[in-house]
Design a protein around this motif. Structure first.
Motif, PDB file in Angstrom:
ATOM      1  N   ASN A  79       5.859 -18.860  16.091  1.00  0.00           N
ATOM      2  CA  ASN A  79       6.837 -17.813  15.774  1.00  0.00           C
ATOM      3  C   ASN A  79       6.899 -17.564  14.271  1.00  0.00           C
ATOM      4  OD1 ASN A  79       8.903 -19.233  18.331  1.00  0.00           O
ATOM      5  ND2 ASN A  79       7.636 -17.411  18.505  1.00  0.00           N
ATOM      6  N   LEU A  80       6.820 -18.623  13.485  1.00  0.00           N
ATOM      7  CA  LEU A  80       6.829 -18.475  12.033  1.00  0.00           C
ATOM      8  C   LEU A  80       5.598 -17.704  11.561  1.00  0.00           C
ATOM      9  CD1 LEU A  80       8.415 -19.230   9.470  1.00  0.00           C
ATOM     10  CD2 LEU A  80       7.031 -21.308   9.328  1.00  0.00           C
ATOM     11  N   GLY A  81       4.443 -18.017  12.148  1.00  0.00           N
ATOM     12  CA  GLY A  81       3.233 -17.254  11.810  1.00  0.00           C
ATOM     13  C   GLY A  81       3.338 -15.803  12.227  1.00  0.00           C
ATOM     14  N   ASN A  82       3.969 -15.548  13.391  1.00  0.00           N
ATOM     15  CA  ASN A  82       4.174 -14.164  13.820  1.00  0.00           C
ATOM     16  C   ASN A  82       5.050 -13.409  12.832  1.00  0.00           C
ATOM     17  OD1 ASN A  82       2.650 -14.564  16.136  1.00  0.00           O
ATOM     18  ND2 ASN A  82       4.418 -15.037  17.413  1.00  0.00           N
ATOM     19  N   SER A  83       6.091 -14.061  12.318  1.00  0.00           N
ATOM     20  CA  SER A  83       6.967 -13.406  11.344  1.00  0.00           C
ATOM     21  C   SER A  83       6.192 -13.035  10.084  1.00  0.00           C
ATOM     22  CB  SER A  83       8.135 -14.330  10.992  1.00  0.00           C
ATOM     23  OG  SER A  83       9.022 -14.462  12.065  1.00  0.00           O
ATOM     24  N   VAL A  84       5.349 -13.946   9.620  1.00  0.00           N
ATOM     25  CA  VAL A  84       4.550 -13.668   8.426  1.00  0.00           C
ATOM     26  C   VAL A  84       3.616 -12.492   8.688  1.00  0.00           C
ATOM     27  CG1 VAL A  84       2.808 -14.580   6.854  1.00  0.00           C
ATOM     28  CG2 VAL A  84       4.710 -16.033   7.584  1.00  0.00           C
ATOM     29  N   LEU A  85       2.932 -12.509   9.829  1.00  0.00           N
ATOM     30  CA  LEU A  85       1.991 -11.433  10.159  1.00  0.00           C
ATOM     31  C   LEU A  85       2.703 -10.092  10.277  1.00  0.00           C
ATOM     32  CD1 LEU A  85      -0.761 -10.331  11.096  1.00  0.00           C
ATOM     33  CD2 LEU A  85      -0.153 -11.072  13.415  1.00  0.00           C
ATOM     34  N   LEU A  86       3.784 -10.045  11.036  1.00  0.00           N
ATOM     35  CA  LEU A  86       4.488  -8.782  11.264  1.00  0.00           C
ATOM     36  C   LEU A  86       5.097  -8.238   9.975  1.00  0.00           C
ATOM     37  CD1 LEU A  86       6.298  -9.641  14.625  1.00  0.00           C
ATOM     38  CD2 LEU A  86       4.262  -8.227  14.324  1.00  0.00           C
ATOM     39  N   SER A  87       5.711  -9.099   9.182  1.00  0.00           N
ATOM     40  CA  SER A  87       6.375  -8.639   7.959  1.00  0.00           C
ATOM     41  C   SER A  87       5.370  -8.171   6.921  1.00  0.00           C
ATOM     42  CB  SER A  87       7.251  -9.765   7.392  1.00  0.00           C
ATOM     43  OG  SER A  87       8.232 -10.158   8.311  1.00  0.00           O
ATOM     44  N   VAL A  88       4.327  -8.959   6.691  1.00  0.00           N
ATOM     45  CA  VAL A  88       3.325  -8.592   5.682  1.00  0.00           C
ATOM     46  C   VAL A  88       2.599  -7.319   6.084  1.00  0.00           C
ATOM     47  CG1 VAL A  88       1.170  -9.309   4.597  1.00  0.00           C
ATOM     48  CG2 VAL A  88       3.034 -10.945   4.833  1.00  0.00           C
ATOM     49  N   ALA A  89       2.165  -7.238   7.341  1.00  0.00           N
ATOM     50  CA  ALA A  89       1.421  -6.057   7.787  1.00  0.00           C
ATOM     51  C   ALA A  89       2.287  -4.800   7.754  1.00  0.00           C
ATOM     52  CB  ALA A  89       0.876  -6.295   9.194  1.00  0.00           C
ATOM     53  N   SER A  90       3.546  -4.921   8.195  1.00  0.00           N
ATOM     54  CA  SER A  90       4.405  -3.735   8.218  1.00  0.00           C
ATOM     55  C   SER A  90       4.752  -3.268   6.808  1.00  0.00           C
ATOM     56  CB  SER A  90       5.683  -4.045   8.995  1.00  0.00           C
ATOM     57  OG  SER A  90       6.407  -5.103   8.392  1.00  0.00           O
ATOM     58  N   VAL A  91       5.007  -4.199   5.895  1.00  0.00           N
ATOM     59  CA  VAL A  91       5.307  -3.809   4.513  1.00  0.00           C
ATOM     60  C   VAL A  91       4.077  -3.195   3.855  1.00  0.00           C
ATOM     61  CG1 VAL A  91       5.935  -4.670   2.232  1.00  0.00           C
ATOM     62  CG2 VAL A  91       7.172  -5.460   4.243  1.00  0.00           C
ATOM     63  N   ALA A  92       2.898  -3.765   4.103  1.00  0.00           N
ATOM     64  CA  ALA A  92       1.670  -3.204   3.536  1.00  0.00           C
ATOM     65  C   ALA A  92       1.431  -1.781   4.046  1.00  0.00           C
ATOM     66  CB  ALA A  92       0.480  -4.101   3.880  1.00  0.00           C
ATOM     67  N   LEU A  93       1.621  -1.572   5.345  1.00  0.00           N
ATOM     68  CA  LEU A  93       1.447  -0.225   5.906  1.00  0.00           C
ATOM     69  C   LEU A  93       2.492   0.732   5.366  1.00  0.00           C
ATOM     70  CD1 LEU A  93       0.000   1.639   7.896  1.00  0.00           C
ATOM     71  CD2 LEU A  93       1.506   0.787   9.702  1.00  0.00           C
ATOM     72  N   ALA A  94       3.735   0.260   5.237  1.00  0.00           N
ATOM     73  CA  ALA A  94       4.799   1.112   4.702  1.00  0.00           C
ATOM     74  C   ALA A  94       4.542   1.467   3.239  1.00  0.00           C
ATOM     75  CB  ALA A  94       6.149   0.423   4.859  1.00  0.00           C
ATOM     76  N   LEU A  95       3.976   0.534   2.469  1.00  0.00           N
ATOM     77  CA  LEU A  95       3.651   0.830   1.071  1.00  0.00           C
ATOM     78  C   LEU A  95       2.526   1.858   0.979  1.00  0.00           C
ATOM     79  CD1 LEU A  95       3.803  -2.720  -0.552  1.00  0.00           C
ATOM     80  CD2 LEU A  95       5.350  -0.818  -0.992  1.00  0.00           C
ATOM     81  N   VAL A  96       1.516   1.712   1.829  1.00  0.00           N
ATOM     82  CA  VAL A  96       0.398   2.663   1.826  1.00  0.00           C
ATOM     83  C   VAL A  96       0.881   4.068   2.161  1.00  0.00           C
ATOM     84  CG1 VAL A  96      -1.764   3.274   2.970  1.00  0.00           C
ATOM     85  CG2 VAL A  96      -1.341   0.912   2.299  1.00  0.00           C
ATOM     86  N   LEU A  97       1.800   4.182   3.104  1.00  0.00           N
ATOM     87  CA  LEU A  97       2.314   5.491   3.503  1.00  0.00           C
ATOM     88  C   LEU A  97       3.460   5.962   2.614  1.00  0.00           C
ATOM     89  CD1 LEU A  97       2.402   5.006   7.388  1.00  0.00           C
ATOM     90  CD2 LEU A  97       0.642   6.144   6.045  1.00  0.00           C
ATOM     91  N   GLY A  98       4.318   5.053   2.196  1.00  0.00           N
ATOM     92  CA  GLY A  98       5.546   5.450   1.522  1.00  0.00           C
ATOM     93  C   GLY A  98       5.406   5.733   0.045  1.00  0.00           C
ATOM     94  N   VAL A  99       4.552   4.984  -0.670  1.00  0.00           N
ATOM     95  CA  VAL A  99       4.434   5.186  -2.123  1.00  0.00           C
ATOM     96  C   VAL A  99       3.850   6.563  -2.449  1.00  0.00           C
ATOM     97  CG1 VAL A  99       3.341   4.336  -4.224  1.00  0.00           C
ATOM     98  CG2 VAL A  99       4.363   2.721  -2.620  1.00  0.00           C
ATOM     99  N   PRO A 100       2.729   6.982  -1.835  1.00  0.00           N
ATOM    100  CA  PRO A 100       2.261   8.359  -2.112  1.00  0.00           C
ATOM    101  C   PRO A 100       3.278   9.418  -1.690  1.00  0.00           C
ATOM    102  CG  PRO A 100       0.517   7.061  -1.094  1.00  0.00           C
ATOM    103  CD  PRO A 100       1.780   6.259  -0.978  1.00  0.00           C
ATOM    104  N   ALA A 101       3.968   9.171  -0.566  1.00  0.00           N
ATOM    105  CA  ALA A 101       4.980  10.146  -0.136  1.00  0.00           C
ATOM    106  C   ALA A 101       6.122  10.210  -1.138  1.00  0.00           C
ATOM    107  CB  ALA A 101       5.493   9.769   1.246  1.00  0.00           C
ATOM    108  N   ALA A 102       6.545   9.050  -1.657  1.00  0.00           N
ATOM    109  CA  ALA A 102       7.613   9.035  -2.654  1.00  0.00           C
ATOM    110  C   ALA A 102       7.191   9.780  -3.921  1.00  0.00           C
ATOM    111  CB  ALA A 102       7.981   7.584  -2.988  1.00  0.00           C
ATOM    112  N   TYR A 103       5.948   9.623  -4.325  1.00  0.00           N
ATOM    113  CA  TYR A 103       5.450  10.335  -5.513  1.00  0.00           C
ATOM    114  C   TYR A 103       5.421  11.845  -5.264  1.00  0.00           C
ATOM    115  CZ  TYR A 103       2.363  11.659  -9.344  1.00  0.00           C
ATOM    116  OH  TYR A 103       1.831  12.253 -10.469  1.00  0.00           O
ATOM    117  N   ALA A 104       5.024  12.231  -4.060  1.00  0.00           N
ATOM    118  CA  ALA A 104       4.983  13.662  -3.742  1.00  0.00           C
ATOM    119  C   ALA A 104       6.388  14.258  -3.732  1.00  0.00           C
ATOM    120  CB  ALA A 104       4.306  13.863  -2.386  1.00  0.00           C
ATOM    121  N   PHE A 105       7.353  13.550  -3.168  1.00  0.00           N
ATOM    122  CA  PHE A 105       8.728  14.052  -3.149  1.00  0.00           C
ATOM    123  C   PHE A 105       9.320  14.091  -4.559  1.00  0.00           C
ATOM    124  CE2 PHE A 105       8.825  12.691   1.406  1.00  0.00           C
ATOM    125  CZ  PHE A 105       9.110  13.940   1.932  1.00  0.00           C
ATOM    126  N   ALA A 106       8.894  13.177  -5.437  1.00  0.00           N
ATOM    127  CA  ALA A 106       9.449  13.130  -6.785  1.00  0.00           C
ATOM    128  C   ALA A 106       8.835  14.175  -7.701  1.00  0.00           C
ATOM    129  CB  ALA A 106       9.249  11.736  -7.384  1.00  0.00           C
TER     130      ALA A 106
END
Length: 285
Positions: A79-106
């Motif tokens: 379960n601890l490994g699952n938390s690491v996998l889910l959190s790291v992967a989701s944050v990495a995907l959110a950064l890839v999608l969210g940072v360029p979008a944030a720059y475009a909105f700004a």
């Protein structure tokens, strides 16, 4: 020049010490509980003097939980490994999608930009129980139930609005004149974004990423319903310590200590970026 007397400094020190003790006492008490047996924890009156034991940590690492009714198999480390996998992967995907979008909105104001940004932010407004039933039906229809990909996609929907709105503010605080000068020199938009905007907003991106990681790590409801035991994070796996023979307080305390260690280590590592990110834009002119 204003000075403080020794009495004022003493009172201030005593006050700060009391505040620190008040807020740190639960964490210290849980840390002490993780080295005690259930009998010692439930002793009345409680005492900080006890014989420490590593049985709680050994039970978590080996996956064998000793209870009054026998030995139970637990999967805390998985379960601890699952938390690491889910959190790291989701944050990495959110950064890839969210940072360029944030720059475009700004940087690029277009028709409906504020409505789109607010719609993305509204994902954080809806209570999880409100969208859980239709989301479960969609996941079953798409074949995403009980899959890491499905959980990562849900987790990044939690992280994306946070990253988008926080990083957008940091991009807006950065002067656009530097980027315009770089563009005039003949560089492309992507090169300007990668070599100028990203380094300047780096501390803010790190702060937003850490905050999103904490939110993803603490998620409970979606993983409880959309995943089975072998893919559930540590927040759901902790339910295994509530057994028919009673609540295993020592194992729960040890699980809390192990589960907060990754986020604590990440926060300590990113402390410098957090300070820079929080102070970015505080001084202008």
């Amino acid at each position: 020049m204003e000075t403080t007397s020794p009495v004022e400094r003493l009172l201030r020190g005593v006050g700060l010490t009391l505040v620190v003790v008040f807020f740190m006492f639960p964490i210290i008490w849980i840390f002490l509980m993780s080295f005690q047996t259930n009998e010692t924890i439930l002793r009345i009156p409680p005492s900080v003097v006890f014989t420490p034991t590593l049985e709680n940590y050994a039970a978590l690492i080996t996956g064998k939980l000793q209870t009054a009714s026998g030995t139970l198999d637990i999967a805390f480390m998985r379960n601890l490994g699952n938390s690491v996998l889910l959190s790291v992967a989701s944050v990495a995907l959110a950064l890839v999608l969210g940072v360029p979008a944030a720059y475009a909105f700004a940087r690029h104001k277009f028709r409906g930009s504020e409505d789109i940004a607010f719609t993305l932010l509204s994902f954080r407004f809806a209570p999880p129980l409100l969208v859980l039933l239709p989301l479960t039906q969609y996941f079953q229809w798409l074949g995403l139930s009980n899959t890491y990909f499905g959980l990562i996609w849900i987790y990044q929907l939690i992280c994306l609005p946070l990253i988008l709105w926080i990083v957008r503010g940091y991009f807006e605080d950065i002067s656009a004149d530097v980027e315009y000068a770089y563009r005039i020199a003949g560089h492309s938009w992507f090169s300007t974004f990668r070599k100028i905007a990203l380094p300047l907003a780096g501390p803010g991106i790190a702060a937003a990423g850490l905050l999103a990681f904490i939110f993803a790590w603490n998620n409970f409801v979606f993983a409880l319903v959309l995943a089975s035991a072998d893919k559930q994070p540590v927040t759901v796996g902790a339910l295994a310590f509530v057994t028919a023979s009673g609540i295993q307080y020592g194992q729960i305390a040890a699980a809390i200590v192990l589960s907060i260690t990754p986020t604590l280590a990440l926060a300590l590592y990113a402390q410098r970026y957090l300070v820079e990110g929080l102070s970015l834009g505080a001084v202008k002119g």
